[in-house]
Design a protein around this motif. Sequence first.
Motif, mmCIF file in Angstrom:
data_model
loop_
_atom_site.group_PDB
_atom_site.id
_atom_site.type_symbol
_atom_site.label_atom_id
_atom_site.label_comp_id
_atom_site.label_asym_id
_atom_site.label_seq_id
_atom_site.Cartn_x
_atom_site.Cartn_y
_atom_site.Cartn_z
ATOM 1 N N ILE A 134 120.374 -109.810 -34.467
ATOM 2 C CA ILE A 134 119.279 -110.389 -35.246
ATOM 3 C C ILE A 134 118.606 -111.430 -34.359
ATOM 4 C CG2 ILE A 134 118.600 -111.632 -37.326
ATOM 5 C CD1 ILE A 134 121.104 -110.604 -38.690
ATOM 6 N N TYR A 135 117.350 -111.184 -34.005
ATOM 7 C CA TYR A 135 116.551 -112.150 -33.248
ATOM 8 C C TYR A 135 115.730 -112.975 -34.241
ATOM 9 C CZ TYR A 135 117.435 -109.761 -28.768
ATOM 10 O OH TYR A 135 118.020 -109.220 -27.650
ATOM 11 N N GLY A 136 115.857 -114.300 -34.159
ATOM 12 C CA GLY A 136 115.080 -115.174 -35.028
ATOM 13 C C GLY A 136 115.899 -115.688 -36.195
ATOM 14 N N TRP A 137 115.279 -116.580 -36.957
ATOM 15 C CA TRP A 137 115.963 -117.230 -38.088
ATOM 16 C C TRP A 137 114.951 -117.499 -39.197
ATOM 17 C CZ3 TRP A 137 121.169 -118.573 -38.505
ATOM 18 C CH2 TRP A 137 121.507 -119.369 -39.602
ATOM 19 N N SER A 138 115.298 -117.105 -40.406
ATOM 20 C CA SER A 138 114.484 -117.414 -41.586
ATOM 21 C C SER A 138 115.375 -117.289 -42.810
ATOM 22 C CB SER A 138 113.279 -116.469 -41.696
ATOM 23 O OG SER A 138 113.686 -115.172 -42.092
ATOM 24 N N SER A 139 114.810 -117.513 -43.982
ATOM 25 C CA SER A 139 115.601 -117.408 -45.209
ATOM 26 C C SER A 139 116.097 -115.988 -45.459
ATOM 27 C CB SER A 139 114.767 -117.885 -46.406
ATOM 28 O OG SER A 139 113.549 -117.155 -46.494
ATOM 29 N N LEU A 140 115.513 -115.000 -44.780
ATOM 30 C CA LEU A 140 115.948 -113.612 -44.959
ATOM 31 C C LEU A 140 117.314 -113.347 -44.342
ATOM 32 C CD1 LEU A 140 112.700 -111.587 -44.078
ATOM 33 C CD2 LEU A 140 113.410 -112.461 -46.286
ATOM 34 N N ILE A 141 117.743 -114.196 -43.438
ATOM 35 C CA ILE A 141 118.935 -113.879 -42.645
ATOM 36 C C ILE A 141 120.202 -113.830 -43.490
ATOM 37 C CG2 ILE A 141 119.626 -116.228 -41.955
ATOM 38 C CD1 ILE A 141 119.927 -115.033 -39.069
ATOM 39 N N PHE A 142 120.273 -114.634 -44.550
ATOM 40 C CA PHE A 142 121.502 -114.681 -45.343
ATOM 41 C C PHE A 142 121.704 -113.404 -46.161
ATOM 42 C CE2 PHE A 142 119.952 -119.093 -44.830
ATOM 43 C CZ PHE A 142 120.934 -119.535 -43.956
ATOM 44 N N ILE A 213 114.432 -107.946 -35.927
ATOM 45 C CA ILE A 213 113.623 -109.076 -35.475
ATOM 46 C C ILE A 213 112.968 -109.711 -36.697
ATOM 47 C CG2 ILE A 213 111.721 -109.830 -34.006
ATOM 48 C CD1 ILE A 213 112.189 -107.396 -32.264
ATOM 49 N N LEU A 214 113.254 -110.994 -36.930
ATOM 50 C CA LEU A 214 112.717 -111.720 -38.079
ATOM 51 C C LEU A 214 111.515 -112.554 -37.662
ATOM 52 C CD1 LEU A 214 115.987 -112.988 -39.804
ATOM 53 C CD2 LEU A 214 114.689 -110.911 -40.270
ATOM 54 N N ALA A 215 110.527 -112.616 -38.534
ATOM 55 C CA ALA A 215 109.358 -113.462 -38.305
ATOM 56 C C ALA A 215 109.702 -114.890 -38.704
ATOM 57 C CB ALA A 215 108.164 -112.962 -39.121
ATOM 58 N N PRO A 216 109.482 -115.875 -37.817
ATOM 59 C CA PRO A 216 109.752 -117.280 -38.182
ATOM 60 C C PRO A 216 108.717 -117.780 -39.185
ATOM 61 C CG PRO A 216 108.756 -117.162 -35.996
ATOM 62 C CD PRO A 216 108.969 -115.743 -36.438
ATOM 63 N N HIS A 217 109.098 -117.905 -40.446
ATOM 64 C CA HIS A 217 108.145 -118.203 -41.508
ATOM 65 C C HIS A 217 107.462 -119.551 -41.333
ATOM 66 C CE1 HIS A 217 110.302 -115.186 -44.408
ATOM 67 N NE2 HIS A 217 109.932 -114.656 -43.279
ATOM 68 N N GLU A 218 108.137 -120.489 -40.645
ATOM 69 C CA GLU A 218 107.545 -121.818 -40.491
ATOM 70 C C GLU A 218 106.520 -121.870 -39.367
ATOM 71 O OE1 GLU A 218 110.859 -121.443 -37.636
ATOM 72 O OE2 GLU A 218 110.582 -120.989 -39.776
ATOM 73 N N ALA A 219 106.424 -120.832 -38.556
ATOM 74 C CA ALA A 219 105.495 -120.819 -37.421
ATOM 75 C C ALA A 219 104.063 -120.608 -37.902
ATOM 76 C CB ALA A 219 105.880 -119.730 -36.430
ATOM 77 N N GLY A 220 103.108 -121.107 -37.125
ATOM 78 C CA GLY A 220 101.702 -120.934 -37.478
ATOM 79 C C GLY A 220 101.285 -119.474 -37.458
#
Length: 625
Positions: A134-142, A213-220
């Motif tokens: 898993i590349y990246g981190w967001s609330s989806l990871i859990f 690959i997760l999209a970083p939700h906090e990124a612009g």
Amino acid sequence: MPEITVKQRLRYWFDNTMSKGAWSLIAWLGVLSAVMILIASFVIVLGIRPEWATQEGMGWSHIIWQNLMRTIDAGTMGGDTGSWPAMFLMLFVTLGGIFIFSALIGVLNSGLESKLEDLRKGRSFVVENEHTIIYGWSSLIFPIITELVEANKNRKKPTIVILSDRDKVEMEDEIRARVPEVANTRIVCRSGSPIDFDDVRIVNPDAARSIIILAPHEAGDPDAHVIKTVLAILNNPERKKEPYHIVAELRQHHNRTILEMVGGGEIETVVFDDLVTRISVQTCRQTGLSSVLTDLLNFGGDEIYFSKAGQVAGCTFGDALQLFEKSSLIGLKQDGKVRLLPDMKTIIQPNDELVAISLDDDTIRKGGDPFIQSEMIRPVAPIEVTPEKTLILGWNERAEATMNELNAYVCEGSHTTVVHREPVPELPLLTKQVVQTVLADPTDRAVLDNIHPEVYDHILVLRDTRMGIQEADARTLVVLLHLRELAIRHGKNFAIVSEMGDVRNQRLADSTQVDDFIISDQLVSLVLAQVSENKALAAVFEDLFDADGAELYLKPASEYVETQKDLSFYTVVEAAKARNEIAIGWRRQADAEKRDRGFGIQLNPPKTTRLNLKPDDALIVLANH
């Protein structure tokens, strides 16, 4: 140009050796200790001998050994005797040893702390095989980890490896708090940038069975990060020649074409906003669908599998529906293309693949004796289409797409009211709906009284995504409580569907007796996890959630079969087949609000199951309308 002196060269050389780390410092301490011991031994040989050095047979090597012992252990000189110069010489050796070995202990301690810090940073190479990355981190990871843990229970030594720009220990602590049960799955975290050529190699993508690959939700611009990560993996000069199995989350639909152009056949995309919008509209019009989808998409029960069609080759698809007692056929894969709910007269070819809901891929086996009670099947009645009234409370960046998607389902003359505390953007002209906007706060009870929600067929409560998840969910709960009280006052059950950001808040909302919840993060995570396990499922979900394809519906059982009478599920399947639909289960209305009863949902029951359906129960069918 100034002339460089010998002293400067020596100083430069010494600085370089000292900067090489703990081993260099240890080597210098060893050299210093050897020099001190040799000097002391040389002085003793010259004649300044302590009592122990005057013994017979005390040669050069013995003197060096005794001085070494006094260097290591200060207590060794406690019994020394001899002249004062000899005693001071032993004191010099002992003090020098104390200094050197104290420094050595300090160097070793610093080196150990440095190594532990490196390990804490999570920068070491991952030596794993057939792991999921898993590349990246967001609330989806859990929820993704939760589902992968469930999927891995039958695998030997499964591993999930995560690469994110967060601190390794923080990631591990948060995962332990949110996913306490990991069964036989090992979770490895590494700190690094998912868009860096070198960092992506830390987690050993060449040996991985799948990559998420997760999209970083906090990124612009989260999609830009996803595209960069894909480029860092695929364009790396050290990559393997075989294709990767990558599934990537995108936030915006218009970036999908770019990503598929970059990734080619190695990548499958899941567009967050598209998926949530489609599920919102489908669930809004038929409450309970979200629970059905969650049950179908998770790894805890029956799932969608592919199987070779040789065992039913030559049969029509309609006939094959009744030939699998413990599996529910829903489609075919022909010539590389997935078709859900094909024409019932389609002839199954030997090279085709069956798409079925089953407990496992090896349980898709022909068997059973179809027992069809034709007298229990009700005649096919014409479908009456009437205009619908929909109430949307709240607004977010997906609301406009929700309106457009809803337009594909409703008939002409339908009406939609949008209530939001801020002005909503100007909406495009919708061909089948008349849209009315109300500038008001839907959490205000007086506002809801004036809107008269009891006159609407469907109510959709949207989450304000500009707020934090907990704050937005709190506002949603307030709206739901008001609607529940209004439903009690008017003596009418509102068809309410609400969007929640955190699955844990659904339990708080159980008391509001809402028909259904859309847990956006959870549903998207389920799809990502499923596609990571089976790439072919991407085409199945694309068809299943598309307004133009076959979809899941909950329809009154009384339209298909006689209610309050014993019948087999074979009979239910035959009744749906007569309408060019596929029955895959049912929903008991009496258990619709009972979490411990699975909200009344039963998917893919054995076709020999005997059931007695009530008039308000629903069948779960795959249909085109």
